[in-house]
Design a protein around this motif. Structure first.
Motif, PDB file in Angstrom:
ATOM      1  N   GLN A  78     -18.524 -53.580 -61.420  1.00 33.98           N
ATOM      2  CA  GLN A  78     -19.155 -54.024 -62.664  1.00 33.98           C
ATOM      3  C   GLN A  78     -18.161 -54.222 -63.806  1.00 33.98           C
ATOM      4  O   GLN A  78     -18.544 -54.653 -64.893  1.00 33.98           O
ATOM      5  CB  GLN A  78     -20.220 -53.006 -63.100  1.00 33.98           C
ATOM      6  CG  GLN A  78     -21.441 -52.945 -62.203  1.00 33.98           C
ATOM      7  CD  GLN A  78     -22.171 -54.283 -62.151  1.00 33.98           C
ATOM      8  OE1 GLN A  78     -22.702 -54.764 -63.136  1.00 33.98           O
ATOM      9  NE2 GLN A  78     -22.184 -54.893 -60.977  1.00 33.98           N
ATOM     10  N   VAL A  79     -16.879 -53.931 -63.562  1.00 34.64           N
ATOM     11  CA  VAL A  79     -15.887 -54.076 -64.627  1.00 34.64           C
ATOM     12  C   VAL A  79     -15.807 -55.512 -65.122  1.00 34.64           C
ATOM     13  O   VAL A  79     -15.655 -55.775 -66.320  1.00 34.64           O
ATOM     14  CB  VAL A  79     -14.500 -53.604 -64.136  1.00 34.64           C
ATOM     15  CG1 VAL A  79     -13.416 -53.943 -65.160  1.00 34.64           C
ATOM     16  CG2 VAL A  79     -14.524 -52.100 -63.885  1.00 34.64           C
ATOM     17  N   SER A  80     -15.916 -56.466 -64.181  1.00 32.23           N
ATOM     18  CA  SER A  80     -15.782 -57.877 -64.560  1.00 32.23           C
ATOM     19  C   SER A  80     -17.068 -58.477 -65.101  1.00 32.23           C
ATOM     20  O   SER A  80     -17.090 -59.644 -65.495  1.00 32.23           O
ATOM     21  CB  SER A  80     -15.315 -58.693 -63.343  1.00 32.23           C
ATOM     22  OG  SER A  80     -16.241 -58.574 -62.270  1.00 32.23           O
ATOM     23  N   GLU A 118     -17.622 -56.192 -71.995  1.00 29.26           N
ATOM     24  CA  GLU A 118     -17.215 -54.824 -72.327  1.00 29.26           C
ATOM     25  C   GLU A 118     -16.129 -54.284 -71.424  1.00 29.26           C
ATOM     26  O   GLU A 118     -15.340 -53.441 -71.808  1.00 29.26           O
ATOM     27  CB  GLU A 118     -18.440 -53.895 -72.285  1.00 29.26           C
ATOM     28  CG  GLU A 118     -19.495 -54.219 -73.332  1.00 29.26           C
ATOM     29  CD  GLU A 118     -20.704 -53.315 -73.177  1.00 29.26           C
ATOM     30  OE1 GLU A 118     -21.385 -53.413 -72.136  1.00 29.26           O
ATOM     31  OE2 GLU A 118     -20.955 -52.513 -74.076  1.00 29.26           O
ATOM     32  N   GLY A 119     -16.084 -54.771 -70.173  1.00 26.56           N
ATOM     33  CA  GLY A 119     -15.047 -54.339 -69.248  1.00 26.56           C
ATOM     34  C   GLY A 119     -15.089 -52.847 -68.965  1.00 26.56           C
ATOM     35  O   GLY A 119     -16.131 -52.285 -68.654  1.00 26.56           O
ATOM     36  N   TRP A 120     -13.910 -52.188 -69.123  1.00 24.29           N
ATOM     37  CA  TRP A 120     -13.803 -50.760 -68.825  1.00 24.29           C
ATOM     38  C   TRP A 120     -14.571 -49.891 -69.813  1.00 24.29           C
ATOM     39  O   TRP A 120     -14.833 -48.723 -69.529  1.00 24.29           O
ATOM     40  CB  TRP A 120     -12.329 -50.345 -68.810  1.00 24.29           C
ATOM     41  CG  TRP A 120     -11.566 -50.951 -67.685  1.00 24.29           C
ATOM     42  CD1 TRP A 120     -10.753 -52.046 -67.753  1.00 24.29           C
ATOM     43  CD2 TRP A 120     -11.538 -50.523 -66.325  1.00 24.29           C
ATOM     44  NE1 TRP A 120     -10.222 -52.327 -66.513  1.00 24.29           N
ATOM     45  CE2 TRP A 120     -10.685 -51.411 -65.625  1.00 24.29           C
ATOM     46  CE3 TRP A 120     -12.146 -49.480 -65.624  1.00 24.29           C
ATOM     47  CZ2 TRP A 120     -10.426 -51.288 -64.262  1.00 24.29           C
ATOM     48  CZ3 TRP A 120     -11.897 -49.344 -64.266  1.00 24.29           C
ATOM     49  CH2 TRP A 120     -11.049 -50.226 -63.602  1.00 24.29           C
ATOM     50  N   SER A 121     -14.917 -50.431 -70.968  1.00 26.92           N
ATOM     51  CA  SER A 121     -15.674 -49.651 -71.956  1.00 26.92           C
ATOM     52  C   SER A 121     -17.176 -49.690 -71.709  1.00 26.92           C
ATOM     53  O   SER A 121     -17.944 -49.026 -72.419  1.00 26.92           O
ATOM     54  CB  SER A 121     -15.378 -50.163 -73.370  1.00 26.92           C
ATOM     55  OG  SER A 121     -15.786 -51.512 -73.517  1.00 26.92           O
ATOM     56  N   ASN A 122     -17.598 -50.441 -70.711  1.00 31.17           N
ATOM     57  CA  ASN A 122     -19.016 -50.531 -70.366  1.00 31.17           C
ATOM     58  C   ASN A 122     -19.525 -49.147 -69.938  1.00 31.17           C
ATOM     59  O   ASN A 122     -18.985 -48.544 -69.007  1.00 31.17           O
ATOM     60  CB  ASN A 122     -19.203 -51.537 -69.232  1.00 31.17           C
ATOM     61  CG  ASN A 122     -20.664 -51.807 -68.923  1.00 31.17           C
ATOM     62  OD1 ASN A 122     -21.547 -51.016 -69.242  1.00 31.17           O
ATOM     63  ND2 ASN A 122     -20.924 -52.940 -68.297  1.00 31.17           N
TER      64      ASN A 122
END
Length: 486
Positions: free
Chosen positions: A224-226, A230-234
């Motif tokens: 789900q990072v991509s 939000e990326g890694w802050s999701n």
């Protein structure tokens, strides 16, 4: 004295027919798995869905594989070879048929889950069967054929999908695969024997639950990072990974106190198995990242169509398939070390050349570099897998294959997540200071800059693999010797 070789007194099997049946089924399953990726844009239009929604066809598939593959060790002991084969093929065939007939996204999503259920059992079964029916001195050649399934089929999937979507419709990706699965099932029913003993054991619900949450959480979190900006802050990413890691720690603690664990962690007492496992983990990270980054560079950076980009990847993928059986024979003759070391060296050199590419680079150069990557990968994956599994006694084969097949799912998801973050970060950094209109014209150069960063990241992984490969020792480790060392 080779105790393990003495223990494995092989009965005679129709190995050729058994392998053909398993390879046909595995190849067809893997082919449709990656071929559907090329049809994502078309599916968005047909079903009127967003990019985030259509990505669940891949995310859901990976998640199911990541959850069920660790359970395969238990299934390989609880059910006979034929029962597992029939069960996995019924799920695969049913899933493929439903996909071909799908009239909405929900129907197609359900079919993908059924396909993943089938593949999560079929591939560990394929590995375990090879270990049982082939003696050590012939496993390399057999595992070379397995490489046609595990790496070659996924690699040519996008090209196959592009051809099908270009000249037919996306449904034919599944219609074409379906008869091969049926033929494989019929051959298996005729020739496949029960090659292992069934062991009655209780299903430890807590282990299954912890495994599901652990592996599922980690794979889902990184996948789900991509998604979104939000990326890694999701929060979903952070929460999923943390919960997954905690569950995996509890899972490991649970296995250590069980007399009959779901995954026997004694496999990690074999040093050469662990080294092989590290190499097997690194290779999919590089391979899967390349499958994501290179097509994006070819399309956005070099301005090629999806179909042309897919065709450019075909020579390297085809060469990988042709080399796998030959490399298997070389493994049987010379062992893994002097195949794996050159493999990682070739990967490192090819990846360095990839960092020099620009939108003006020639197509011939890019095809040649991808061919080099394919050669390097072929030299690494099968020898590392086979040598690792060769270290285990027969009673640990199911557990060893479960770990070997689960780890690439996790490291592949991690590799892709990190690569996408590096890629987008590189693109954003390059485009800083450009106006909105200028950003569009500079996108090709921005993609090149981001891609270069990804290839530098993969060089680091390849160098780690190169150093690790020097610790490989040839031969099958004597179990008494290992227990004394540890």
């Amino acid at each position: 004295m080779n105790l393990q070789g003495d223990i494995e007194m092989k009965k005679e099997y129709n190995t050729r027919a058994i392998m053909v049946a398993l390879l046909i089924c595995g190849f067809s399953g893997y082919l449709s798995e990656t071929a559907i990726n090329i049809a994502m844009t078309n599916l968005m239009e047909v079903f009127q869905i967003s990019a985030a929604t259509v990505q669940w066809l891949t995310t859901g598939y990976m998640l199911t594989i990541g959850i069920l593959t660790p359970i395969s060790a238990m299934l390989l002991q609880m059910f006979s070879t034929r029962q597992l084969f029939i069960g996995s093929l019924v799920s695969l065939i049913l899933g493929t048929l439903i996909a071909a007939l799908a009239i909405n996204f929900e129907m197609l999503m359900f079919s993908r889950i059924l396909q993943a259920v089938g593949m999560s059992t079929l591939i560990p079964l394929l590995f375990n069967t090879v270990l049982v029916i082939y003696p050590h001195h012939k496993r390399g050649a057999a595992m070379g054929l397995v490489g046609l399934v595990t790496m070659f089929a996924p690699a040519i999937g996008p090209t196959f999908g592009g051809l099908v979507v270009g000249y037919l419709t996306w449904q034919y990706i599944f219609w074409i695969s379906l008869p091969f699965l049926v033929v494989g099932l019929l051959m298996g029913l005729k020739y496949l024997e029960n090659v292992t003993d069934v062991i009655k054991q209780k299903i430890d619900i807590l282990s299954v639950l912890l495994s599901t949450i652990g592996f599922g959480g980690v794979v889902y979190g990184f996948s789900q990072v991509s998604e979104g900006s939000e990326g890694w802050s999701n929060p979903v990413v952070i929460t999923s990974i943390i919960v997954g890691v905690i569950a995996l720690v509890l899972f490991i603690l649970r296995q250590n106190v069980m007399s009959n664990p779901m995954i026997d962690l004694r496999v990690f007492k074999y040093p050469m198995y662990v080294i092989g496992l590290i190499l097997v983990a690194l290779c999919p990270m590089i391979f899967m990242t390349t499958l994501i980054t290179l097509p994006m560079f070819l399309q956005t950076g070099a301005g090629l169509s999806p179909f042309t980009a897919g065709l450019m990847l075909l020579p390297g993928s085809a060469l990988f398939g042709l080399l796998s059986p030959r490399i298997g024979s070389l493994f049987d003759k010379y062992g893994p070390k002097w195949l794996v070391i050159p493999g990682f060296a070739i990967l490192s050199v090819m990846l360095w050349f990839f960092t020099t590419l620009s939108p003006a680079s020639s197509i011939t150069l890019m095809v040649a570099l991808h061919i080099g990557l394919s050669i390097g990968t072929a030299l690494i994956l099968m020898p590392a897998q086979t040598h690792a599994l060769n270290q285990l006694p027969p009673e640990l084969y199911p557990h060893g294959t479960a770990v070997v097949n689960t780890l690439p799912q996790v490291t592949g998801a991690i590799g892709i997540a990190v690569a996408v973050s590096i890629l987008t970060g590189g693109i954003d950094k390059y485009l800083q200071g450009f106006s909105t209109s200028a950003k569009l014209s500079e996108m090709a150069n921005a993609m090149s800059a981001g891609s270069h960063n990804v290839f530098f990241y993969m060089i680091i992984l390849a160098l780690i693999g190169l150093v690790t490969a020097f610790f490989i020792r040839r031969g099958v480790v004597n179990r008494k010797e290992v227990s004394t060392q540890l």
